[in-house]
Design a protein around this motif. Structure first.
Motif, PDB file in Angstrom:
ATOM      1  N   LEU A 208       1.479  -1.026  -0.411  1.00 17.53           N
ATOM      2  CA  LEU A 208       0.107  -0.021  -0.181  1.00 17.53           C
ATOM      3  C   LEU A 208       0.862   1.349   0.217  1.00 17.53           C
ATOM      4  O   LEU A 208       1.680   1.328   0.612  1.00 17.53           O
ATOM      5  N   LYS A 209       0.335   2.313  -1.186  1.00 14.79           N
ATOM      6  CA  LYS A 209       1.306   3.219  -0.907  1.00 14.79           C
ATOM      7  C   LYS A 209       1.034   4.537  -0.363  1.00 14.79           C
ATOM      8  O   LYS A 209      -0.459   4.607  -1.141  1.00 14.79           O
ATOM      9  N   ALA A 210       1.832   5.775   0.508  1.00 16.35           N
ATOM     10  CA  ALA A 210       0.869   6.471   0.233  1.00 16.35           C
ATOM     11  C   ALA A 210       1.385   7.422  -0.472  1.00 16.35           C
ATOM     12  O   ALA A 210       2.850   7.654  -1.269  1.00 16.35           O
ATOM     13  N   PHE A 211       1.267   9.290  -0.610  1.00 21.46           N
ATOM     14  CA  PHE A 211       1.845   9.669  -2.012  1.00 21.46           C
ATOM     15  C   PHE A 211       2.610  11.253  -1.196  1.00 21.46           C
ATOM     16  O   PHE A 211       3.800  11.314  -1.848  1.00 21.46           O
ATOM     17  N   ALA A 212       2.116  11.370   0.448  1.00 22.45           N
ATOM     18  CA  ALA A 212       3.415  11.968   0.848  1.00 22.45           C
ATOM     19  C   ALA A 212       2.581  12.221   2.401  1.00 22.45           C
ATOM     20  O   ALA A 212       1.863  11.468   2.757  1.00 22.45           O
TER      21      ALA A 212
END
Length: 753
Positions: A208-212
């Protein structure tokens, strides 16, 4: 098997195969309707399980309606939260965590106005060291962000800050690379310090990836070495059931607030191992391992609804109105619960649930290590269950009638639900419920018409053909399995039952034939109704005698206890009938019963043209002989120890050991018990009499004749007409006068059948 029966079997079996295949296909494609229903069944499992008592390690410091009323509307100056930190730290909190993000400077700080004054003094070239020093001191004392940061730095408790991650690109599209670098730096305490990769390919696994990170302001971020994100990822229906334990931003792996809180509490670093197919394991030090799926999603084992954990109102903390023991050595999570200022989330227990309490649930679950599990191999078990249910029902339903088929389907349906609930409640396993249940429902619905019009016709034929001369239980067996309509038997454990009316020949001589028939019919009807009600099988009637058994053709749970209960109910009913017959001027009947439990041959016995469903074997002979032994001891219900010991295990029936006898033709003595009544109905006098009788019997077997005689007399002092006591008392006197031989084994040898 005939070709017609083969056709009846093959068609349902084929239907079952098709339905199972389609359901497995639907499962592999994750049809949204079935997936939605599966999520709802998980919520129902939580609700059926009920609340779990949490540990006493966690409490919530809540900004509730009471706090808003006393302290003013939200948002408060951060100096007030600094005071909360100081109060909790002084009270001995082990860890203080914020479910609040401080991403912007405090607008309520007066320090910015003091800064303006300093600027004006500089512009007007007004120099005063004392004034400048005072203003600098005043600026710090009114800088709410500084005050909160200082409280965090000076706290004796470990402080864990919270922040959230931006999960959508459009939310950070305005940020430049340097700004992202700064945010990454400020959120660095939330990263996993120890992540091990099994190989190079594992480093490429997609999480799962976050953008900031949307971090706290620099002054507050740098005040504590602990922080974690408090993002939650709801399921498609909006309910929070899982926690992402790892979210990636650039090359950093971030941990959630709950994991970091527990890390601070245990003073152990969380660590994970990643292989080329995802997360292999997660742990916090050597103490706690927690299961996630390959993406790092952890099921939350909720303890219950809102306020499962203690809520401490922040205004009470500020005004010293809490007991220090409510805080000492505990994890305190600060967050909002007042309506309108907290994010409303849904859980399996509540549609509206405060976010801070989710962290508490996770931490308590990790501390107690009572996790929920849904590993990939459970999908294989689900597919296996669908195949077993589908093919099993396909084979079973054609053999059952409409009602029996419906009951079976409902039984399997309910049984599987209970099985899934048991695994969930006792072991934390989340077994797929919807797809196996869909297999049951669809197959049953499709096959119902087939069962009604074909199988029911066959069963009606058998019933009409044989019910006139076979017992109902045997007819049912033939309906269930027509292939058993052959000669032969099988070895089964049964409890054999024999009864006879005392002195019936003498009674019948005093009555007219029609009176005998009426009396006997009433007696036999009442007695056999009780036997059949308890799943016994009536073998036959021989005049006034009833021959029956328990345990065949169908299994009877706790058959020994059931058989003894039947005996007691029959004697009770016969007592009621005697009262009725006495008022009608009819003879009073007394019934003697004998029972034994053991292996016997049960089945269709006779010739090709005429057969009876009956029993044969030593167990049957012993039961018949015990019925006759009643006359020797003056009893009415004698059972062997093979029957009594298991029957009395649940303390439902009460009896006493009467004696051991050596039956004619037998080498091994039979220990006999008299059934006296239901345990709950036994009075103290009866218990006392049985106690004396038991002690007397022990003395008798030790050849302590004087002691035995005295104890039998004690029993008789309570019940002077107790026939077994009178019988054994007379025998003791005889043996005392003429002692037995040295090889005497205390068993009474019967000289007739």
């Amino acid at each position: 098997m005939s070709s017609r029966l083969k056709q009846i079997f093959i068609r349902p079996f084929g239907i079952s195969l098709v339905v199972v295949f389609l359901c497995i296909l639907a499962m592999s494609q994750k049809f949204s309707f079935f997936e939605y229903m599966e999520l709802k069944t998980l919520d129902l499992r939580f609700q059926a399980r009920g609340d779990i008592l949490p540990g006493n390690n966690i409490a919530l410091a809540v900004i509730d309606e009471k706090s808003l009323t006393q302290e003013g509307k939200w948002m408060w100056p951060r100096s007030k939260l600094a005071t909360v930190v100081n109060k909790l730290s002084e009270a001995g909190a082990a860890v203080i965590a914020f479910d609040i993000v401080f991403s912007e400077p405090d607008e309520k700080s007066l320090s910015k106005h003091i800064h303006q004054i300093e600027k004006i003094l500089t512009e007007k070239n007004i120099k005063n060291n004392a004034l400048s020093g005072y203003l600098e001191e005043l600026k710090l004392s009114t800088d709410n962000d500084y005050l909160l940061a200082r409280a965090i730095q000076q706290s004796k408790s470990k402080i864990v800050l919270g922040f959230f991650l931006q999960m959508e690109a459009r939310e950070v599209s305005h940020l430049k690379a340097k700004q992202l670098d700064l945010l990454q730096e400020l959120a660095h305490p939330a990263t996993y310090k120890v992540i091990k990769y099994n190989n190079a390919k594992a480093m490429e696994y997609s999480f799962l990836k976050a953008f900031a990170p949307h971090a706290n302001i620099r002054q507050i971020s740098l005040s504590s070495p602990y922080s974690g994100f408090f993002n939650i990822v709801p399921d498609p229906d909006g309910v929070i059931r899982t926690l992402p334990t790892l979210v990636k931003f650039r090359d950093d792996m971030y941990a959630p607030l709950s994991i970091k809180i527990l890390s601070a509490y245990l003073e152990e670093e969380p660590q994970g191992i990643i292989s080329d197919y995802g997360i292999t394991s997660f742990s916090i030090g050597q103490q706690i391992d927690f299961p996630t799926d390959e993406k790092g999603m952890l099921y939350i084992n909720y303890r219950g609804g809102e306020k499962t954990f203690p809520h401490l109102s922040v205004t009470d903390i500020l005004n010293n109105k809490i007991d220090k023991y409510a805080v000492k050595d505990k994890i305190i999570i600060i967050g909002a619960t007042a309506a309108g200022i907290f994010d409303e989330v849904s859980t399996p227990f509540d549609a509206v649930y405060p976010g801070p309490e989710i962290h508490a649930n996770i931490i308590d679950m990790l501390l107690n290590q009572d996790y929920l599990y849904k590993p990939e191999w459970l999908d294989i078990l689900t597919i296996f269950t669908m195949i077993v249910f589908g093919l099993g029902i396909g084979i079973l339903l054609p053999k059952l009638g409409v009602l029996a088929g419906a009951c079976s389907a409902v039984g399997i349906f309910a049984g599987y639900i209970l099985f899934c609930q048991y695994l969930f409640t006792s072991h934390g396993w989340i077994l797929n419920t919807v797809y196996p249940l869909a297999v049951i429902l669809i197959i049953y619905s499709v096959m119902t018409a087939h069962t009604v019009f074909i199988e029911s016709g066959q069963k009606r034929f058998i019933k009409n053909a044989f019910s006139t001369y076979l017992a109902p239980a045997v007819v049912k067996q033939l309906m269930d399995n027509p292939d058993t309509l052959v000669l032969g038997g099988e070895k089964r454990k049964i409890t054999a039952f024999f009864s006879d009316i005392q002195s019936f020949t003498r009674i019948s001589e005093s009555l007219q034939p029609d009176e005998i028939v009426a009396l006997l019919n009433e007696f036999l009807t009442q007695m056999t109704d009780i036997i059949l009600k308890h799943n016994g099988t009536v073998d036959k009637f021989e005049g006034d005698a009833i021959i029956a058994f328990f345990g065949a053709p169908g299994e009877v749970i706790n058959q020994e206890e059931t058989a003894c209960i039947v005996c007691l109910k029959m004697q009770q009913r016969l007592s009621e009938l005697r009262n009725k017959w006495r008022e009608q001027g009819k003879p009073e009947l007394h019934m003697r019963i004998g029972m034994d439990t053991g292996t016997a041959v049960v089945g269709n016995m006779g010739s090709q043209n005429r057969m009876d469903y009956t029993m044969m074997g030593d167990t049957v002979n012993i039961a018949a002989r015990l019925e006759g032994v009643n006359k020797v001891y003056g009893c009415y219900t004698l059972v062997s120890e093979n029957t009594y010991i298991p029957a009395a295990a649940n303390n439902a029936v009460f009896g006493r050991e009467i004696d051991s006898v050596l039956l004619m033709g037998k080498e091994k003595p039979i220990v006999m018990y008299e059934l006296i009544g239901f345990t709950d109905d036994i009075d103290d006098d009866t218990k006392a009499m049985v106690h004396h009788y038991s002690k007397a019997l022990q003395a008798y077997r030790k050849q302590e004749w004087s002691t035995a005689i005295a104890l039998f007399k004690k029993a008789l002092s309570i019940f002077p007409e107790d026939k077994p006591s009178l019988t054994l008392l007379q025998r003791c006197r005889e043996l005392n006068a003429l002692p037995p031989s040295k090889n005497w084994n205390s068993a009474f040898k019967l000289t007739s059948k």
